[in-house]
Design a protein around this motif. Sequence first.
Motif, mmCIF file in Angstrom:
data_model
loop_
_atom_site.group_PDB
_atom_site.id
_atom_site.type_symbol
_atom_site.label_atom_id
_atom_site.label_comp_id
_atom_site.label_asym_id
_atom_site.label_seq_id
_atom_site.Cartn_x
_atom_site.Cartn_y
_atom_site.Cartn_z
ATOM 1 N N ASP A 103 2.239 4.675 3.996
ATOM 2 C CA ASP A 103 1.399 5.413 3.060
ATOM 3 C C ASP A 103 0.116 4.625 2.845
ATOM 4 O OD1 ASP A 103 3.415 7.324 2.739
ATOM 5 O OD2 ASP A 103 4.382 6.123 1.169
ATOM 6 N N LYS A 104 -1.000 5.225 3.215
ATOM 7 C CA LYS A 104 -2.279 4.536 3.139
ATOM 8 C C LYS A 104 -2.669 4.318 1.677
ATOM 9 C CE LYS A 104 -3.468 6.863 7.411
ATOM 10 N NZ LYS A 104 -2.161 7.520 7.479
ATOM 11 N N LEU A 105 -3.096 3.104 1.374
ATOM 12 C CA LEU A 105 -3.486 2.784 0.009
ATOM 13 C C LEU A 105 -4.818 3.420 -0.343
ATOM 14 C CD1 LEU A 105 -2.513 -0.996 -0.236
ATOM 15 C CD2 LEU A 105 -1.337 0.935 -1.255
ATOM 16 N N THR A 106 -5.008 3.688 -1.633
ATOM 17 C CA THR A 106 -6.265 4.225 -2.151
ATOM 18 C C THR A 106 -6.795 3.277 -3.216
ATOM 19 O OG1 THR A 106 -5.176 5.493 -3.902
ATOM 20 C CG2 THR A 106 -5.420 6.573 -1.742
ATOM 21 N N LEU A 107 -8.047 3.481 -3.612
ATOM 22 C CA LEU A 107 -8.603 2.656 -4.683
ATOM 23 C C LEU A 107 -7.817 2.823 -5.977
ATOM 24 C CD1 LEU A 107 -12.497 2.846 -4.263
ATOM 25 C CD2 LEU A 107 -11.003 0.868 -3.946
ATOM 26 N N ASP A 108 -7.323 4.036 -6.230
ATOM 27 C CA ASP A 108 -6.515 4.255 -7.443
ATOM 28 C C ASP A 108 -5.265 3.384 -7.426
ATOM 29 O OD1 ASP A 108 -8.313 6.096 -8.406
ATOM 30 O OD2 ASP A 108 -7.239 7.839 -7.615
ATOM 31 N N GLN A 109 -4.662 3.217 -6.255
ATOM 32 C CA GLN A 109 -3.484 2.361 -6.175
ATOM 33 C C GLN A 109 -3.857 0.884 -6.327
ATOM 34 O OE1 GLN A 109 -2.272 4.242 -2.403
ATOM 35 N NE2 GLN A 109 -0.220 4.469 -3.285
ATOM 36 N N LEU A 110 -5.037 0.500 -5.825
ATOM 37 C CA LEU A 110 -5.486 -0.874 -6.022
ATOM 38 C C LEU A 110 -5.690 -1.160 -7.502
ATOM 39 C CD1 LEU A 110 -8.025 -1.520 -3.100
ATOM 40 C CD2 LEU A 110 -5.563 -1.876 -3.176
ATOM 41 N N VAL A 111 -6.154 -0.155 -8.243
ATOM 42 C CA VAL A 111 -6.278 -0.305 -9.700
ATOM 43 C C VAL A 111 -4.898 -0.501 -10.316
ATOM 44 C CG1 VAL A 111 -6.893 0.893 -11.839
ATOM 45 C CG2 VAL A 111 -8.423 0.995 -9.867
ATOM 46 N N LYS A 112 -3.943 0.293 -9.866
ATOM 47 C CA LYS A 112 -2.578 0.193 -10.392
ATOM 48 C C LYS A 112 -1.984 -1.184 -10.134
ATOM 49 C CE LYS A 112 1.962 2.429 -9.946
ATOM 50 N NZ LYS A 112 2.735 3.477 -9.241
ATOM 51 N N PHE A 113 -2.310 -1.768 -8.956
ATOM 52 C CA PHE A 113 -1.795 -3.090 -8.606
ATOM 53 C C PHE A 113 -2.564 -4.216 -9.279
ATOM 54 C CE2 PHE A 113 -0.588 -1.053 -4.304
ATOM 55 C CZ PHE A 113 0.560 -0.514 -4.868
ATOM 56 N N GLY A 114 -3.652 -3.882 -9.982
ATOM 57 C CA GLY A 114 -4.435 -4.908 -10.663
ATOM 58 C C GLY A 114 -5.462 -5.591 -9.784
ATOM 59 N N ALA A 115 -5.720 -5.039 -8.580
ATOM 60 C CA ALA A 115 -6.692 -5.660 -7.693
ATOM 61 C C ALA A 115 -8.119 -5.470 -8.196
ATOM 62 C CB ALA A 115 -6.563 -5.091 -6.279
ATOM 63 N N ILE A 116 -8.360 -4.424 -8.997
ATOM 64 C CA ILE A 116 -9.681 -4.123 -9.531
ATOM 65 C C ILE A 116 -9.492 -3.281 -10.785
ATOM 66 C CG2 ILE A 116 -9.932 -2.043 -8.131
ATOM 67 C CD1 ILE A 116 -12.808 -4.441 -8.945
ATOM 68 N N THR A 117 -10.468 -3.267 -11.679
ATOM 69 C CA THR A 117 -10.394 -2.425 -12.877
ATOM 70 C C THR A 117 -10.762 -0.988 -12.522
ATOM 71 O OG1 THR A 117 -12.705 -2.849 -13.430
ATOM 72 C CG2 THR A 117 -11.058 -4.352 -14.354
ATOM 73 N N PRO A 118 -10.435 -0.017 -13.373
ATOM 74 C CA PRO A 118 -10.857 1.366 -13.110
ATOM 75 C C PRO A 118 -12.370 1.498 -13.002
ATOM 76 C CG PRO A 118 -9.148 1.317 -14.804
ATOM 77 C CD PRO A 118 -9.518 -0.106 -14.538
ATOM 78 N N GLU A 119 -13.107 0.766 -13.866
ATOM 79 C CA GLU A 119 -14.570 0.841 -13.810
ATOM 80 C C GLU A 119 -15.094 0.240 -12.504
ATOM 81 O OE1 GLU A 119 -12.916 1.097 -17.667
ATOM 82 O OE2 GLU A 119 -12.913 -0.678 -16.357
ATOM 83 N N GLY A 120 -14.494 -0.891 -12.096
ATOM 84 C CA GLY A 120 -14.894 -1.497 -10.829
ATOM 85 C C GLY A 120 -14.598 -0.583 -9.657
#
Length: 483
Positions: free
Chosen positions: A222-239
């Motif tokens: 399953d290809k990751l999305t920016l929304d999932q990176l937010v969920k994992f804490g890799a970046i904030t929603p604003e970032g």
Amino acid sequence: MFGKRGGNVPTQAPTSVAVKPEGPKPAAPVAAPKTEVAIPKVAAPSMDTSIKIKSEEYYDTKTSVFSALIDTIDLGQLASLEPEAAREEIRDIVNDIISIKNLAMSIAEQEEILEDICNDVLGYGPLEPLLMRDDIADVMINGAKSSFIEVNGKVEEANVRFRDNTQLMNICQRIVSQVGRRVDESSPICDARLADGSRVNVIAPPLAIDGPALTIRKFKKDKLTLDQLVKFGAITPEGAQILQIIGRVRCNVIISGGTGSGKTTLLNCMSAYADADERIITCEDSAELQLQQPHVVRLETRPPNLEGEGQITMTDLVKNCLRMRPERIIVGEVRGSEVFDLLQAMNTGHDGSMGTIHANTPRECLNRIESMIAMGGFTLPAKTVREIIVGSIDVIIQASRLRDGSRRITHITEVLGLEGDVITTQDLFIYKMDGEDANGNIIGKHVSTGIGRPKFWERARYFNEEERLAAALDASNEEKTDF
């Protein structure tokens, strides 16, 4: 009880389309012929994701059964069968061999040895259970008796082994031959990929002293999305929203980071915001990008043949891209002189182009680009090189793998211009580490540097994205921290 033949155990191997005709038997097990590569892989039945430690007795028994199978079965005819039919044929014959040899084992042990042998003949042998696990990021095989995996950012022993280095080498050959490459004593280093896009590197003897070294960088199904990176804490929603806008408004982006920091994953995420009608051309050493747009041309480098001819380098691909009417050029990994051609493309109307580079900070990324241009033999003044860099790159995104194994986007940095001979930059977002918890996990947060209007503001206005950009910056500025 032992498969579809039930209890009617014959006293000799059954006659079947896959059984060898009568004739002299080989003195020792032989590797499957190249036709075996054409058999598509069949997913093995689901199993426990834990890797069980197997005894020496198990491997001795498996070797004995496998040798008898190779003596009995006709691999050429087996290759003509459908994958599921081939698997059933192997299982039937192995069941008969176990009965004839009168091997004492439980049904569970018999199923385990059946599955392992099917994987040896039709798949990637002991690698199969590792490739099935979605929680594994890297598989590292250091010769037949040593294997390691990365799970949740930590490296641990895998407790799987190969029969010998010959079996491991055969599997390596099987992998690389599927993408038209080879690995042998004359060409002992090879980059390739699996069918799912996972990256493969093989280095064989005599360069690898203890046996073939096989490294697989796995990709999630399953290809990751920016929304999932937010969920994992890799970046904030604003970032993440700012990254979306950067991709949408066609900023030229370099993604910088160390090995295993998530550069390719982030590049896939960023490319998702290109418009569906854009013509995108990707250049890679081994094709692994997973772009979702309908108009994508994927190019891949080619090593030289046995005569040392026919090599196609990354520089060749990037130069050819310019003749293919690209709207975006994406280079999977910039390693050498091709960086100059990519910068030229970025600077001559191919906005929205992207690439990744190995560097630990945005400033180091710029220094590495200068060094790669110099190593490419371009005799340009240093200031001219920096002017080209400033005129080409809009944003550097820094990805890092922290010591606890977590991955974070640590910088979103704009390239502003030149002050004298120095390239000036400004950070929009950075990740601040505050310490670690009792379990050794890094504690930190993404913070804005308070930049109200980034350099690409006018570009965002052109694409009607200035309101979203302003909202993301305003929301992040509420968390502004003094530096």
